[in-house]
Design an enzyme around this catalytic site. Structure first.
Site, PDB file in Angstrom:
ATOM      1  N   HIS A  85      -4.003   3.523  -4.829  1.00 44.59           N
ATOM      2  CA  HIS A  85      -3.498   4.004  -3.916  1.00 44.59           C
ATOM      3  C   HIS A  85      -3.274   5.636  -4.564  1.00 44.59           C
ATOM      4  CE1 HIS A  85      -0.508   5.484  -0.301  1.00 44.59           C
ATOM      5  NE2 HIS A  85      -0.659   6.071  -1.131  1.00 44.59           N
ATOM      6  N   GLU A  86      -2.793   5.339  -5.404  1.00 43.57           N
ATOM      7  CA  GLU A  86      -2.219   6.578  -5.991  1.00 43.57           C
ATOM      8  C   GLU A  86      -3.155   7.541  -6.413  1.00 43.57           C
ATOM      9  OE1 GLU A  86       0.458   8.477  -5.835  1.00 43.57           O
ATOM     10  OE2 GLU A  86       1.168   6.167  -3.971  1.00 43.57           O
TER      11      GLU A  86
ATOM     12  N   HIS B  27      -6.069  10.239  -4.528  1.00 42.70           N
ATOM     13  CA  HIS B  27      -4.780  10.413  -4.198  1.00 42.70           C
ATOM     14  C   HIS B  27      -5.428  11.966  -5.212  1.00 42.70           C
ATOM     15  CE1 HIS B  27      -3.044   9.753  -0.897  1.00 42.70           C
ATOM     16  NE2 HIS B  27      -1.306   8.780  -1.391  1.00 42.70           N
TER      17      HIS B  27
ATOM     18  N   ASP C 245      -2.696  10.541   2.902  1.00 42.79           N
ATOM     19  CA  ASP C 245      -1.858   9.610   3.502  1.00 42.79           C
ATOM     20  C   ASP C 245      -1.846   9.410   5.767  1.00 42.79           C
ATOM     21  OD1 ASP C 245      -0.781   7.919   1.311  1.00 42.79           O
ATOM     22  OD2 ASP C 245       0.258   9.519   1.304  1.00 42.79           O
TER      23      ASP C 245
ATOM     24  N   TYR D  91       0.620   4.248   7.265  1.00 43.53           N
ATOM     25  CA  TYR D  91       1.406   3.884   6.464  1.00 43.53           C
ATOM     26  C   TYR D  91       0.766   1.968   6.932  1.00 43.53           C
ATOM     27  CZ  TYR D  91       2.701   7.646   3.675  1.00 43.53           C
ATOM     28  OH  TYR D  91       3.142   9.133   3.259  1.00 43.53           O
TER      29      TYR D  91
END
Lengths: 155, 361
Positions: B311-312, B315, B324, B327
């Site tokens: 996920h990170e 980004h 995002d 969520y």
């Protein structure tokens, strides 16, 4: 299973629009560069409950503003955060007829240090919003959108 | 025994040859090749000496390489050396599903600079490789293993995919642990840590990074297949299939995988917010700030540590520049059905696709 369900669903491409919420960005004239406020007014007859996450109603943790200087879009330099499901404390309720003014600092996400003509707009996206008095369900959010007037100013 | 001796002889011969011709070898070879009509070809055949592997057994396969061409085949020594940790040339499937490769990814010198062994036309050579440190066989069952052909395995020639060989493995959770402890788990990228990360946190990050790299690698393999609306895993997280969107997601995961495999990622453990997993500044690759919820998450599965790293990483603007938009699994599924264009730019959608929990095809 999931695939057929997704095809069967009738879904619109954009989240529903909350027309009852009047929204405006307001410049804090004497503030630091990037100091502004979000004004929300509930013009409808029902309470509106909305999730503050990734909106100007909490410290900047997502790229939800569009900021341009002399018509060139500025890059978002703030953080993006992965969080657990929201808690009820992250919601705010705006009663029918009432309004709120929330000050925030857009320089947490965008560079206002250079002089020029700035335009700031909020995409008005709400990760979860509900009409009426029922408590929201953070585990089954209903995204919504509001139209919000942008601001233009010289620095 | 006989095979083993021949391997040794060949390898040592090759090393001697490479050393002797260190400088002019390339030129010599080019001259000798001018008379060739076809490049050399290497065929491989995979077999297993043991059909059932019980818990605790090492799982190995033997690959017999044979030169099916009329010219000598020059094979890099690393391929014939079973102590080299690279197993990326072996593909393992179970019930038709390809397993994620978790072994070493070795960056090699250019082919013409590698030490090679020569296999004469008609000659063959067998090498036995363990595969249980490169693939997670802990679930057990029937596995199919085949050699994946490439032009990396023969200098100025080709190797070809072999037929699969089948073998059975008894379920054994300890196998997964052996992989986690393997020094060869692929991690070509390096990590650095802020002082705020304790020793046990650093080791947990290492484990999560390996699993994240395996997730990314699995996603890349999945997305290399033909786009199809029958692929429920894709449809669940990214919505209606279009070739263009499928390719965007494929490119995002190629970049994510490349980041895990090659970049220096740095970690800060100073954030203690319990409801927050992690955050990054998309303009500041490849620094990840880990928070309270990261440490209470499992290493793999939904909203896991490994998934959070996917996920990170997605980004970072230089990786996939995701946002995002939604969520959690419910919101991410909704986003896929209502707005696929957004879903392919949403970080959690990438995470849940990578975690693939529960499993979907």
């Amino acid at each position: 299973m999931q695939a057929s369900a997704s095809f069967a669903m009738s879904a619109s491409a954009t989240p529903r629009l909350l027309n009852a919420l009047r929204c405006e960005l307001v410049l804090q004239r004497n503030g630091a560069p990037g100091a502004m406020a979000l004004q929300l007014q509930n013009t409808g007859s029902e309470a509106i409950t909305l999730l503050r996450r990734n909106t100007p109603l909490e410290p900047m943790r997502a790229n939800f503003l569009r900021v341009s200087r002399n018509k060139h879009r500025l890059q978002y330099v703030g953080p993006v955060v992965k969080r657990a499901a929201p808690t009820l404390e992250e919601y705010v309720v705006i009663a029918p007829g009432s309004s709120m003014l929330h000050e925030f600092d857009a320089s947490q996400g965008y560079d206002f240090s250079k002089p020029g003509r700035y335009q700031v707009s909020w995409n008005g996206e709400l990760l979860d919003a509900a009409l009426g008095s029922a408590a929201p369900n953070p585990l089954d959010p209903n995204a919504a959108r509001i139209l919000c007037a942008p601001i233009t100013f010289e620095r | 025994m006989k095979q083993f001796a021949r391997t040794l002889a060949l390898t040592s011969l090759a090393l001697a040859v490479s050393a002797a011709f260190a400088g002019p070898r390339q030129t010599d070879r080019t001259e000798s090749e001018t008379g060739r009509f076809s490049p050399s070809e290497l065929r491989a055949s995979v077999s297993s000496t043991k059909s059932l592997h019980v818990a605790g057994d090492r799982v190995k396969v033997t690959v017999e390489f044979s030169n099916s061409s009329l010219a000598p085949a020059h094979v890099p020594v690393w391929l014939l050396d079973s102590s080299d940790p690279d197993r990326s040339f072996l593909r393992v499937t179970r019930d038709g599903e390809e397993l994620a490769y978790m072994g070493a990814l070795v960056k090699r010198k250019a082919a013409h600079l590698q030490e090679t062994a020569e296999i004469q036309p008609g000659q063959s050579i067998s090498v036995t490789y363990d595969i249980d440190r490169a693939y997670d066989l802990s679930e057990g069952g029937s596995y199919q293993i085949n050699f994946v052909g490439s032009d990396k395995h023969v200098i100025d020639g080709h190797s070809f995919d072999s037929q699969p060989a089948g073998l059975a493995v008894e379920a054994d959770p300890a196998r997964a642990i052996m992989i986690e402890q393997s020094e060869f788990q692929h991690k070509l990228g390096t990590s650095s840590y802020a002082a705020s990360c304790t020793t046990s946190q650093r080791s947990a990050i290492d484990t999560a990074l390996s699993s994240a790299a395996a997730y990314a690698s699995n996603a890349v393999n999945y997305l290399a297949q033909t786009p199809s609306s029958a692929r429920t895993r894709y449809v669940t997280w990214f919505g209606t299939v279009t070739t263009s969107r499928w390719n965007t997601v494929a490119s995002n995961f190629a970049n994510i995988k490349n980041t895990f495999d090659t970049q220096n990622m740095s970690f800060d453990c100073g954030c203690t917010e319990a409801g927050t997993f992690a955050y990054v500044y998309p303009t500041q690759p490849y620094k990840v700030y880990l928070c309270g919820a990261f440490w209470s998450a499992a290493n793999t599965g939904t909203d896991s540590r490994a998934g959070t790293l996917v996920h990170e990483t997605s980004h970072f603007n230089v990786v996939a520049g995701t946002n995002d938009y939604a969520y959690g699994q419910t919101a991410a599924k909704k986003l896929a059905t209502t707005n696929p264009k957004r879903a392919i730019q949403n970080a959690d959608s990438h995470e849940y696709f990578a975690e693939n929990t529960p499993f979907q095809n």
